[in-house]
Enzyme design. Structure first.
Site, PDB file in Angstrom:
ATOM      1  N   ARG A 290       3.400  23.786   4.247  1.00  0.00           N
ATOM      2  CA  ARG A 290       4.347  23.780   3.125  1.00  0.00           C
ATOM      3  C   ARG A 290       5.303  22.586   3.200  1.00  0.00           C
ATOM      4  O   ARG A 290       5.507  21.886   2.218  1.00  0.00           O
ATOM      5  CB  ARG A 290       5.165  25.078   3.110  1.00  0.00           C
ATOM      6  CG  ARG A 290       4.304  26.305   2.927  1.00  0.00           C
ATOM      7  CD  ARG A 290       5.138  27.559   2.754  1.00  0.00           C
ATOM      8  NE  ARG A 290       4.341  28.756   2.990  1.00  0.00           N
ATOM      9  CZ  ARG A 290       4.501  29.900   2.357  1.00  0.00           C
ATOM     10  NH1 ARG A 290       5.438  30.032   1.461  1.00  0.00           N
ATOM     11  NH2 ARG A 290       3.740  30.939   2.635  1.00  0.00           N
ATOM     12  N   ASP A 419      -9.471  32.305   6.960  1.00  0.00           N
ATOM     13  CA  ASP A 419      -9.809  31.610   5.712  1.00  0.00           C
ATOM     14  C   ASP A 419      -9.777  30.087   5.774  1.00  0.00           C
ATOM     15  O   ASP A 419     -10.786  29.404   5.567  1.00  0.00           O
ATOM     16  CB  ASP A 419      -8.916  32.110   4.559  1.00  0.00           C
ATOM     17  CG  ASP A 419      -7.407  32.154   4.902  1.00  0.00           C
ATOM     18  OD1 ASP A 419      -7.046  31.786   6.027  1.00  0.00           O
ATOM     19  OD2 ASP A 419      -6.616  32.547   4.035  1.00  0.00           O
ATOM     20  N   GLU A 554      -4.986  31.492  -5.194  1.00  0.00           N
ATOM     21  CA  GLU A 554      -6.378  31.154  -4.859  1.00  0.00           C
ATOM     22  C   GLU A 554      -7.338  31.160  -6.047  1.00  0.00           C
ATOM     23  O   GLU A 554      -8.198  30.273  -6.160  1.00  0.00           O
ATOM     24  CB  GLU A 554      -6.906  32.079  -3.746  1.00  0.00           C
ATOM     25  CG  GLU A 554      -6.278  31.836  -2.380  1.00  0.00           C
ATOM     26  CD  GLU A 554      -4.881  32.403  -2.240  1.00  0.00           C
ATOM     27  OE1 GLU A 554      -4.498  33.256  -3.073  1.00  0.00           O
ATOM     28  OE2 GLU A 554      -4.149  32.009  -1.308  1.00  0.00           O
TER      29      GLU A 554
HETATM   30  C1  DMJ Z   1      -0.411  29.766   0.938  1.00  0.00           C
HETATM   31  O1  DMJ Z   1       0.628  29.599   1.811  1.00  0.00           O
HETATM   32  C2  DMJ Z   1      -1.624  28.977   1.356  1.00  0.00           C
HETATM   33  O2  DMJ Z   1      -2.475  28.851   0.283  1.00  0.00           O
HETATM   34  C3  DMJ Z   1      -2.350  29.603   2.504  1.00  0.00           C
HETATM   35  O3  DMJ Z   1      -3.526  28.919   2.811  1.00  0.00           O
HETATM   36  C4  DMJ Z   1      -2.706  31.028   2.176  1.00  0.00           C
HETATM   37  N1  DMJ Z   1      -1.571  31.784   1.749  1.00  0.00           N
HETATM   38  C5  DMJ Z   1      -0.675  31.228   0.776  1.00  0.00           C
HETATM   39  C6  DMJ Z   1      -1.029  31.517  -0.658  1.00  0.00           C
HETATM   40  O4  DMJ Z   1      -1.651  32.690  -0.888  1.00  0.00           O
END
Ligand code: DMJ
Length: 652
Positions: A290, A419, A554
């Site tokens: 972030r 993921d 997503e």
């Molecule tokens: C985000 O911080 C990023 O996309 C991360 O990879 C997964 N979780 C959140 C959004 O859902």
């Protein structure tokens, strides 16, 4: 004098100020307690003993449950939700206001109440609004002028970076911006965004995204400015790292949406207020994707060296995380003290977390000319590449920072905790100019592993979905987080991998869309379970604990990729429906959007009072790009998005 044999006598004759009196009266107290205890009836003693043991066992179980819940939370941000849930203000009335003027919205919300046994379903075959197709015209264009930056890097160097603890290298360096003063190998490509007036359906949709962003920003600016996240219902804020997370996550979105005034204000805050010299624990992964990712991408888009200065400062402060026996990083770092540590209850880190910081650290090395960032993260990838314990390319969810081995073996998911390992295999390969063959080989074998072990079709509609494998048993559970996969698969196919990946991407995209349209609010829950039995009528089941929606990106992210690569407008239409439903069920009138507890109750979606920073950093950015017909706006041959939607350049 004190005499152990005659302590009763001594204790009553000594002065009350004598220290020995304390000792002896303590002994006396012990003795009288013991005497009283022995005087109690046997039944009473047994009851007291039984009760004490019972309380002790309850305490232990509660503690273990707490740790267990924490470990099984879908990801750190959910864990935070849970942590904060005690303080979340529950409101009797949901923050639902009528959607802003919308075209063709009638078919979405005018359905009869579902029968009681079928509360979770509606219009399973729904598609995007066909009327909008007919009115599609040449849209507004936002034209990027890509030009070589004037390399403001060389003017940088005014602010002193003070580092402590393990970040000795910078401490000893008298050069205020040591790496930055070297010319980076690739000059920065500045992207000038210009808003142009236009007409047409996509122009309207982009305008709607900008309005949504401005509404979210208004709430944040008014009630949470400088804090991590907005709590729009209580008109307050939540702190996680205390680093103005929402501002940093939103910087490049502001730039891409052409919101110059707002951008300037945010930039001023970064320049004048943002300081990493803070005694605060940050999560390595979250702060990398972030904050570091946001600063680096904004540096690339604007060419303004302040963002690179800040990125370098943060990068240095995160480095102690790699001081582990195995060099697999700890999950948390105190950026002020330069000390890193794992969570309290384990020395494990999450596999997705330690393998999804590479794009950012590698780019930081490229820009600063200091290899230490790249070396640290590359060695993690190399280590994981060579590690046993994988199952046909699939990785477990945890890795031990002492031994460097995978732990909690036998559970395989494309959801939380694994993921972005898969996402970053492909994206690092693209970032590095498709030369690092280990990465793409691991990616290809993982996708083969997914196809063989995790892909099934639901009943009765035969939706292709990705389930999970737990010690040989298949579970038809799919997190919304897995909806990054259609986008990633299509990106791989675009970059020359098997066309089969594109076919799988399209099938999964349809499923992710169904996770929205089959809910009463038209918004996806956090987790669904697919039905495998032909005799049942519903494809998707939602458990009560999984009904929340956190404004996650997503599905919109994947819609953006699929649209870019196929140009099939149905993906834009699907996205438009989703945006309208966010406006309908999550918009808070006084400013901001809120995550909700129940996507199956349109009458009371039950706001959670939290706007995650990724709503501005990712969700709204991907909406905007999905509706943009200008494929040069963040060209996917020149940029690769990190997992928080921050575009970083492909190295040439
Ligand atoms: C985000 O911080 C990023 O996309 C991360 O990879 C997964 N979780 C959140 C959004 O859902």
């Amino acid at each position: 004098m004190y005499s152990p044999q005659r302590r009763d006598f001594v204790s009553v004759t000594l002065s009350p100020n004598d220290g020995q009196v304390y000792n002896n009266s303590k002994t006396l107290r012990k003795q009288s307690f013991w005497r009283k205890w022995k005087q109690l009836p046997r039944l009473q003693r047994s009851l007291i003993l039984f009760f004490s043991v019972f309380m002790l066992i309850c305490g232990i179980i509660a503690y273990l449950n707490l740790a267990e819940q924490w470990m099984t939370f879908t990801e750190p941000s959910i864990a935070r939700q849970w942590e904060h849930s005690y303080s979340i203000q529950k409101l009797a009335n949901p923050a639902v206001i009528p959607a802003p003027k919308q075209e063709d919205d009638s078919h979405q919300h005018g359905l009869p109440e579902p029968p009681p046994q079928d509360l979770g379903r509606r219009f399973p075959n729904k598609r995007g609004p066909p009327l909008l197709e007919n009115r599609r015209q040449k849209e507004n264009v936002i034209e990027p002028k890509v030009e070589l930056g004037d390399d403001k890097l060389h003017e940088a160097g005014k602010s002193i970076i003070s580092l402590r603890g393990a970040m000795m290298e910078s401490e000893h360096n008298t050069d205020p911006l040591p790496g930055i003063l070297q010319k980076p190998t690739n000059p920065v490509a500045k992207v000038e965004i210009e808003q142009k007036q236009g007409t047409g359906v996509n122009s309207e949709r982009k305008k709607a995204v900008i309005e949504a962003f401005q509404h979210a920003w208004k709430g944040y600016r008014e009630f949470a400015w400088g804090h991590d996240e907005l709590k729009p219902i209580s008109k307050s804020f939540a702190e996680w790292f205390g680093l103005g997370l929402t501002i940093i996550d939103a910087l490049d979105t502001l730039w891409i949406l052409g919101l110059k005034e707002e951008f300037e204000e945010a930039k001023k805050w970064v320049a004048n207020e943002l300081s990493f010299e803070k005694n605060v624990d940050v999560n390595l992964f979250e702060s990398t994707i972030r904050i570091l990712g946001g600063l680096l991408s904004t540096y690339h888009l604007t060419g303004d060296s302040i963002f690179l200065e800040k990125a370098k400062d943060l990068g240095n402060r995160l480095m102690p995380a790699f001081n582990t026996l195995s060099h697999v990083p700890f999950s948390d770092v105190n950026i002020g003290r330069g000390v890193a540590h794992p969570p309290r209850w384990t020395s494990d880190s999450t596999v997705a977390e330690v393998t999804s910081i590479q794009l950012e650290f590698r780019e930081l090395s490229r820009l600063t000319g200091d290899d230490k960032f790249k070396n640290a993260v590359d060695s993690v990838m190399k280590h994981v590449h060579e590690l046993g314990g994988k199952h046909e390319g699939l990785v477990p969810m945890f890795i031990n920072t002492n031994s460097g081995q995978f732990s909690h073996l036998g559970v395989f998911t494309l959801g939380a905790r694994a993921d972005s390992y898969y996402e970053y295999l492909l994206k690092q390969w693209i970032q590095g100019g498709k030369k690092e063959t280990n990465l793409v080989e691991d990616y290809i074998s993982a996708i083969e592993g997914v196809k063989k072990n995790l892909i099934r079709k639901s009943e009765p509609k035969k939706l292709t979905f990705v389930g999970e494998l737990s010690h040989g048993h298949f579970s038809p559970k799919m997190d919304h987080l897995v909806c990054f996969l259609p986008g990633t698969l299509s990106l791989g196919a675009h970059h020359g991998l098997s066309p089969e990946h594109m076919e799988l991407a399209k099938a999964l995209m349809e499923t992710c869309y169904q996770m929205y349209v089959q809910m009463e609010t038209g918004l996806s829950p956090e987790i669904v379970h697919f039905n495998l039995y032909p005799q049942q009528s519903k494809d998707v089941e939602v458990k009560p604990a999984d009904r929340h929606n956190l404004l996650r990106p997503e599905t919109v992210e994947s819609l953006f990729y699929l649209y870019r690569f196929t140009k099939d407008r149905k993906y834009q239409d699907w996205g438009w429906e989703i945006l309208k439903n966010f406006n309908k069920y999550t918009l808070v009138p006084s400013g901001g959007y809120t995550s909700i507890n129940n996507v199956q109750n349109p009458n009371n979606p039950d706001p959670r009072d939290k706007m995650e920073s990724f709503f501005l950093g990712e969700t709204l950015k991907y909406f905007f790009l999905l509706f943009s017909e200008d494929f040069d706006l963040i060209n996917l041959d020149k940029y690769v998005f990190n997992t928080e939607a921050h575009p970083l350049p492909v190295w040439t």
